[in-house]
Design a protein around this motif. Structure first.
Motif, PDB file in Angstrom:
ATOM      1  N   LEU A  79       0.855  -1.196   0.000  1.00  0.00           N
ATOM      2  CA  LEU A  79       0.000   0.000   0.000  1.00  0.00           C
ATOM      3  C   LEU A  79       0.892   1.247   0.000  1.00  0.00           C
ATOM      4  CD1 LEU A  79      -3.028   0.904   0.432  1.00  0.00           C
ATOM      5  CD2 LEU A  79      -2.451   1.096   2.856  1.00  0.00           C
ATOM      6  N   PRO A  80       0.700   2.149  -0.966  1.00  0.00           N
ATOM      7  CA  PRO A  80       1.532   3.357  -0.970  1.00  0.00           C
ATOM      8  C   PRO A  80       0.945   4.409  -0.030  1.00  0.00           C
ATOM      9  CG  PRO A  80       0.155   3.326  -2.918  1.00  0.00           C
ATOM     10  CD  PRO A  80      -0.215   2.112  -2.108  1.00  0.00           C
ATOM     11  N   GLY A  81       0.930   4.094   1.263  1.00  0.00           N
ATOM     12  CA  GLY A  81       0.348   5.015   2.234  1.00  0.00           C
ATOM     13  C   GLY A  81      -0.036   4.268   3.493  1.00  0.00           C
ATOM     14  N   SER A  82      -0.802   4.934   4.329  1.00  0.00           N
ATOM     15  CA  SER A  82      -1.122   4.371   5.639  1.00  0.00           C
ATOM     16  C   SER A  82      -2.575   3.925   5.710  1.00  0.00           C
ATOM     17  CB  SER A  82      -0.851   5.447   6.687  1.00  0.00           C
ATOM     18  OG  SER A  82      -1.810   5.439   7.692  1.00  0.00           O
ATOM     19  N   ARG A  83      -2.755   2.719   6.231  1.00  0.00           N
ATOM     20  CA  ARG A  83      -4.128   2.219   6.366  1.00  0.00           C
ATOM     21  C   ARG A  83      -4.969   3.169   7.214  1.00  0.00           C
ATOM     22  NH1 ARG A  83      -2.135  -3.906   7.670  1.00  0.00           N
ATOM     23  NH2 ARG A  83      -2.704  -4.879   5.695  1.00  0.00           N
ATOM     24  N   ASP A 356       2.174  13.406   4.088  1.00  0.00           N
ATOM     25  CA  ASP A 356       1.635  12.353   4.981  1.00  0.00           C
ATOM     26  C   ASP A 356       1.914  10.951   4.432  1.00  0.00           C
ATOM     27  OD1 ASP A 356      -0.076  12.226   2.841  1.00  0.00           O
ATOM     28  OD2 ASP A 356      -1.926  12.368   4.009  1.00  0.00           O
ATOM     29  N   TRP A 357       2.775  10.842   3.424  1.00  0.00           N
ATOM     30  CA  TRP A 357       3.228   9.567   2.859  1.00  0.00           C
ATOM     31  C   TRP A 357       2.066   8.748   2.271  1.00  0.00           C
ATOM     32  CZ3 TRP A 357       8.650   8.463   3.187  1.00  0.00           C
ATOM     33  CH2 TRP A 357       9.369   9.404   3.942  1.00  0.00           C
ATOM     34  N   CYS A 358       1.009   9.434   1.804  1.00  0.00           N
ATOM     35  CA  CYS A 358      -0.135   8.721   1.197  1.00  0.00           C
ATOM     36  C   CYS A 358      -0.332   9.191  -0.242  1.00  0.00           C
ATOM     37  CB  CYS A 358      -1.423   9.009   1.968  1.00  0.00           C
ATOM     38  SG  CYS A 358      -1.479   8.185   3.558  1.00  0.00           S
ATOM     39  N   ALA A 359      -0.297   8.260  -1.177  1.00  0.00           N
ATOM     40  CA  ALA A 359      -0.472   8.577  -2.594  1.00  0.00           C
ATOM     41  C   ALA A 359      -1.898   9.054  -2.870  1.00  0.00           C
ATOM     42  CB  ALA A 359      -0.189   7.328  -3.432  1.00  0.00           C
ATOM     43  N   ALA A 360      -2.091   9.713  -4.020  1.00  0.00           N
ATOM     44  CA  ALA A 360      -3.420  10.222  -4.345  1.00  0.00           C
ATOM     45  C   ALA A 360      -3.656  10.224  -5.854  1.00  0.00           C
ATOM     46  CB  ALA A 360      -3.576  11.635  -3.793  1.00  0.00           C
ATOM     47  N   VAL A 361      -4.945  10.190  -6.201  1.00  0.00           N
ATOM     48  CA  VAL A 361      -5.389  10.329  -7.593  1.00  0.00           C
ATOM     49  C   VAL A 361      -6.466  11.407  -7.589  1.00  0.00           C
ATOM     50  CG1 VAL A 361      -6.423   9.159  -9.583  1.00  0.00           C
ATOM     51  CG2 VAL A 361      -5.050   7.834  -7.959  1.00  0.00           C
ATOM     52  N   HIS A 362      -6.313  12.423  -8.446  1.00  0.00           N
ATOM     53  CA  HIS A 362      -7.265  13.543  -8.441  1.00  0.00           C
ATOM     54  C   HIS A 362      -7.731  13.879  -9.846  1.00  0.00           C
ATOM     55  CE1 HIS A 362      -6.900  15.307  -4.355  1.00  0.00           C
ATOM     56  NE2 HIS A 362      -5.753  14.657  -4.350  1.00  0.00           N
ATOM     57  N   LEU A 363      -9.007  14.240  -9.967  1.00  0.00           N
ATOM     58  CA  LEU A 363      -9.459  14.912 -11.193  1.00  0.00           C
ATOM     59  C   LEU A 363     -10.534  15.913 -10.801  1.00  0.00           C
ATOM     60  CD1 LEU A 363      -9.292  15.126 -14.328  1.00  0.00           C
ATOM     61  CD2 LEU A 363     -11.360  13.765 -14.360  1.00  0.00           C
ATOM     62  N   ASN A 364     -10.346  17.161 -11.236  1.00  0.00           N
ATOM     63  CA  ASN A 364     -11.365  18.183 -11.034  1.00  0.00           C
ATOM     64  C   ASN A 364     -12.127  18.314 -12.354  1.00  0.00           C
ATOM     65  OD1 ASN A 364     -12.688  20.691 -11.075  1.00  0.00           O
ATOM     66  ND2 ASN A 364     -11.312  21.503  -9.503  1.00  0.00           N
ATOM     67  N   VAL A 402     -13.043   4.470  -8.817  1.00  0.00           N
ATOM     68  CA  VAL A 402     -13.104   5.902  -8.499  1.00  0.00           C
ATOM     69  C   VAL A 402     -13.603   6.159  -7.074  1.00  0.00           C
ATOM     70  CG1 VAL A 402     -13.402   6.489 -10.937  1.00  0.00           C
ATOM     71  CG2 VAL A 402     -15.424   6.389  -9.444  1.00  0.00           C
ATOM     72  N   THR A 403     -13.971   5.066  -6.371  1.00  0.00           N
ATOM     73  CA  THR A 403     -14.419   5.234  -4.981  1.00  0.00           C
ATOM     74  C   THR A 403     -13.331   4.817  -3.986  1.00  0.00           C
ATOM     75  OG1 THR A 403     -15.288   2.994  -4.683  1.00  0.00           O
ATOM     76  CG2 THR A 403     -16.775   4.604  -5.714  1.00  0.00           C
ATOM     77  N   LEU A 404     -12.174   4.400  -4.485  1.00  0.00           N
ATOM     78  CA  LEU A 404     -11.110   3.949  -3.576  1.00  0.00           C
ATOM     79  C   LEU A 404     -10.578   5.145  -2.775  1.00  0.00           C
ATOM     80  CD1 LEU A 404      -9.292   1.395  -5.920  1.00  0.00           C
ATOM     81  CD2 LEU A 404     -10.805   0.903  -3.984  1.00  0.00           C
ATOM     82  N   PRO A 405     -10.100   4.884  -1.545  1.00  0.00           N
ATOM     83  CA  PRO A 405      -9.845   6.014  -0.638  1.00  0.00           C
ATOM     84  C   PRO A 405      -8.701   6.936  -1.032  1.00  0.00           C
ATOM     85  CG  PRO A 405      -9.291   3.908   0.407  1.00  0.00           C
ATOM     86  CD  PRO A 405      -9.972   3.586  -0.882  1.00  0.00           C
ATOM     87  N   TRP A 406      -7.848   6.542  -1.983  1.00  0.00           N
ATOM     88  CA  TRP A 406      -6.807   7.494  -2.375  1.00  0.00           C
ATOM     89  C   TRP A 406      -7.327   8.496  -3.410  1.00  0.00           C
ATOM     90  CZ3 TRP A 406      -2.446   4.795  -5.697  1.00  0.00           C
ATOM     91  CH2 TRP A 406      -3.037   4.100  -6.773  1.00  0.00           C
ATOM     92  N   VAL A 407      -8.529   8.282  -3.945  1.00  0.00           N
ATOM     93  CA  VAL A 407      -9.093   9.222  -4.917  1.00  0.00           C
ATOM     94  C   VAL A 407      -9.548  10.474  -4.159  1.00  0.00           C
ATOM     95  CG1 VAL A 407     -10.890   9.606  -6.659  1.00  0.00           C
ATOM     96  CG2 VAL A 407      -9.797   7.361  -6.460  1.00  0.00           C
ATOM     97  N   GLY A 408      -8.972  11.597  -4.505  1.00  0.00           N
ATOM     98  CA  GLY A 408      -9.309  12.856  -3.835  1.00  0.00           C
ATOM     99  C   GLY A 408      -8.602  13.057  -2.502  1.00  0.00           C
ATOM    100  N   HIS A 409      -7.733  12.106  -2.118  1.00  0.00           N
ATOM    101  CA  HIS A 409      -7.029  12.242  -0.828  1.00  0.00           C
ATOM    102  C   HIS A 409      -6.124  13.488  -0.853  1.00  0.00           C
ATOM    103  CE1 HIS A 409      -4.860  11.160   2.824  1.00  0.00           C
ATOM    104  NE2 HIS A 409      -3.776  11.545   2.178  1.00  0.00           N
ATOM    105  N   ARG A 410      -6.181  14.294   0.182  1.00  0.00           N
ATOM    106  CA  ARG A 410      -5.359  15.508   0.239  1.00  0.00           C
ATOM    107  C   ARG A 410      -4.318  15.406   1.330  1.00  0.00           C
ATOM    108  NH1 ARG A 410      -6.826  18.884  -3.407  1.00  0.00           N
ATOM    109  NH2 ARG A 410      -8.944  18.654  -4.192  1.00  0.00           N
ATOM    110  N   SER A 457       9.118  12.526  11.045  1.00  0.00           N
ATOM    111  CA  SER A 457       8.766  12.376   9.626  1.00  0.00           C
ATOM    112  C   SER A 457       7.272  12.330   9.395  1.00  0.00           C
ATOM    113  CB  SER A 457       9.351  11.070   9.096  1.00  0.00           C
ATOM    114  OG  SER A 457       8.686   9.981   9.693  1.00  0.00           O
ATOM    115  N   GLY A 458       6.531  11.848  10.391  1.00  0.00           N
ATOM    116  CA  GLY A 458       5.116  11.605  10.148  1.00  0.00           C
ATOM    117  C   GLY A 458       4.907  10.344   9.333  1.00  0.00           C
ATOM    118  N   ILE A 459       5.961   9.485   9.226  1.00  0.00           N
ATOM    119  CA  ILE A 459       5.804   8.228   8.478  1.00  0.00           C
ATOM    120  C   ILE A 459       4.796   7.352   9.217  1.00  0.00           C
ATOM    121  CG2 ILE A 459       6.958   6.057   7.802  1.00  0.00           C
ATOM    122  CD1 ILE A 459       9.459   7.657   7.246  1.00  0.00           C
TER     123      ILE A 459
END
Ligand SMILES: Cc1cc2nc3c(=O)[nH]c(=O)nc-3n(C[C@H](O)[C@H](O)[C@H](O)COP(=O)(O)OP(=O)(O)OC[C@H]3O[C@@H](n4cnc5c(N)ncnc54)[C@H](O)[C@@H]3O)c2cc1C
Length: 461
Positions: A79-83, A356-364, A402-410, A457-459
């Motif tokens: 997982l490229p980020g934190s659960r 915050d070491w969490c990947a994201a996918v965004h589209l406006n 498109v509903t996965l939690p990294w979509v729109g993650h800031r 680090s906030g890792i």
């Protein structure tokens, strides 16, 4: 030893014929900025599902010049980020589990496309081993296993191997135990990105190389050779993002360095084992990662110089001699049979790390601007999933993706300099000291120094 020159992978792959630069201003439905895995996978899935779309990829250097042509070749489901951070999204824990399942499936999706498009990336799905080389590392593996079990991972996802079980797969000196996960494949990374660029071109996507984008605004990507006007402009520049105006503090360009041995002798391989081609890492705070290459070498990587002041980059990937020595020492320590093997090549590259070491996918949808990245060193698999997700977002598909939690993650922004440089360098100084102390004391407890590092680090864990 060759040093830099982009990567060993490109050196052996041979650079394919170059695409021309953008000849003049043009129009498209979708403009993708960046010709690495993220940009190319996005273009691939968009064009496959909607062949009528006009898609332009703009690449500053050549496709695969960035991390996609330099990485360790782990097609990992990590997982490229934190659960716990992703669980704060609307789908909660169930969303995190869906993202993890999707990443596991994506390992097979990468293999499927390689087969369908005749991409010979030397892909072998042998799983991955996280090997503890000190009692403290072993304690962390067991904590990790408990954490995974609490999240619902069964034996099919991760298992603990004791020394004897590990030795059936491979001999790592000083190994205490290991975690094995089957959902990982080894690849030749440049072969994957070269094959993907070819497949995307075949589908009719226009790739322009040596075409740096100087600014991105709604509906337009500007270059020194003209503008590309498009309803959607997608930024797929991961570790290079800080170079674009206004984006200096979004993704930190974290450096990672690699070395590769010459092909090892049959005797060395007989001593090491490693017939299953698992990818191998340790559990140090400044961890290493390795693969057995298709031509019988060991390629091994680690952090090296973690970060260059003001998000600086070393374009051709030249590695500091001290980093080459550190990686060689780790190689010899873990695999004594490599002592007499020469190091053929060293190189480095940058990956994108969000605060915050969490990947994201965004589209406006209103502005048509989108991006994906920040995979924190786990981008080979994640970029495929992100590319498919960006494609669904552009096409307005209401898919599960498109509903996965990294979509729109800031994520928050990184600190300004000199805080950013001081923070990252202090962090890795603390981690390296913690690793040394753990090895020297052979204590079964994580050094308290490392906990301090995690707080700085906030890792996430
Ligand atoms: C040494 C190393 C080892 C790694 N090992 C692994 C691993 O084993 N497994 C794993 O999962 N991940 C690994 N990673 C991370 C992984 O490689 C990346 O996360 C992934 O390749 C990112 O792909 P990308 O397409 O988003 O970015 P990149 O591959 O970096 O591509 C971005 C592209 O954008 C182009 N670009 C940048 N700015 C502009 C601009 N202004 N205009 C036009 N083009 C631009 C660049 O030239 C580049 O080609 C590693 C990374 C490194 C550096």
């Amino acid at each position: 030893m060759r040093n830099g020159d982009v990567s060993f992978w490109w050196h052996t792959q041979g650079v394919p014929p170059r695409h021309l630069s953008l000849p003049e201003s043009t129009e498209a439905d979708v403009c993708v900025v960046g010709g690495g895995y993220t940009g190319l996978w996005t273009a691939y899935y968009l064009k496959r599902t909607d062949p009528g779309l006009r898609i332009v990829v703009l690449e500053a250097a050549f496709t695969g010049f960035g991390a996609s042509g330099r990485n360790g070749g782990w097609v990992t489901a990590a997982l490229p980020g934190s659960r716990s951070r992703y669980a704060k999204g609307p789908r909660g824990r169930e969303g995190v589990r869906a993202l993890e399942r999707a990443l596991r499936d994506t390992v097979d999706e990468v293999a499927r496309v390689c087969q369908a498009e005749s991409i010979d990336a030397s892909l072998v799905k042998g799983g991955t081993l996280a090997v503890a080389t000190s009692p403290a590392q072993d304690a962390r593996l067991r904590e990790q296993l408990e954490h995974d079990r609490a999240w619902g991972d069964g034996e099919d996802v991760v298992t603990y191997l004791g020394k004897a079980e590990l030795a059936k797969r491979m001999n790592v000196a000083a190994a205490e135990g290991a975690l094995f996960s089957p959902d990982c494949a080894r690849i030749q990374p440049a072969a994957l990105v070269a094959g993907l660029a070819e497949a995307v071109s075949r589908l009719g996507v226009d790739i322009y190389e040596a075409t740096p984008v100087t600014s991105i605004e709604p509906g337009v990507a500007s270059t020194p050779f003209g503008d590309v006007r498009a309803k959607y402009v997608l930024r797929c520049t991961e570790g290079f993002t800080a170079r674009l105006p206004g984006l200096r503090r979004i993704l930190l360009p974290m450096n990672s360095a690699m070395i590769v041995t010459e092909p090892l002798s049959d005797q060395a391989w007989a001593e090491i084992g490693w017939d299953g081609y698992e990818t191998v890492g340790d559990e140090a705070h400044a961890y290493m990662y390795a693969q057995r290459t298709a031509d019988g070498r060991i390629a091994i990587g680690g952090r090296g110089v973690p970060y260059r002041y003001a998000s600086g980059l070393d374009d051709r990937g030249t590695v500091a001699p001290a980093t080459v020595s550190q990686l060689t020492e780790i190689l010899h320590h873990m695999f004594p049979a490599t002592q007499s093997a020469k190091i053929s090549h060293a190189w480095c590259g940058v990956l994108g790390v969000p605060r915050d070491w969490c990947a994201a996918v965004h589209l406006n949808q209103a502005s048509g601007l989108g991006w994906a990245g920040g995979y924190t060193g786990h981008g080979v698999t994640a970029s495929n999933l992100a590319g498919r997700t960006l494609a669904d977002l552009v096409r307005g598909e209401r898919s599960e993706l498109v509903t996965l939690p990294w979509v729109g993650h800031r994520s928050p922004r990184w600190e300004p300099e000199p805080l950013r440089w001081t923070g990252v360098h202090s962090l890795y100084a603390v981690y390296r000291t913690a690793d040394r102390l753990e090895t020297r004391k052979a204590s079964p407890r994580t050094s308290p120094l490392a906990r301090v590092g995690d707080i700085i680090s906030g890792i996430p864990h």
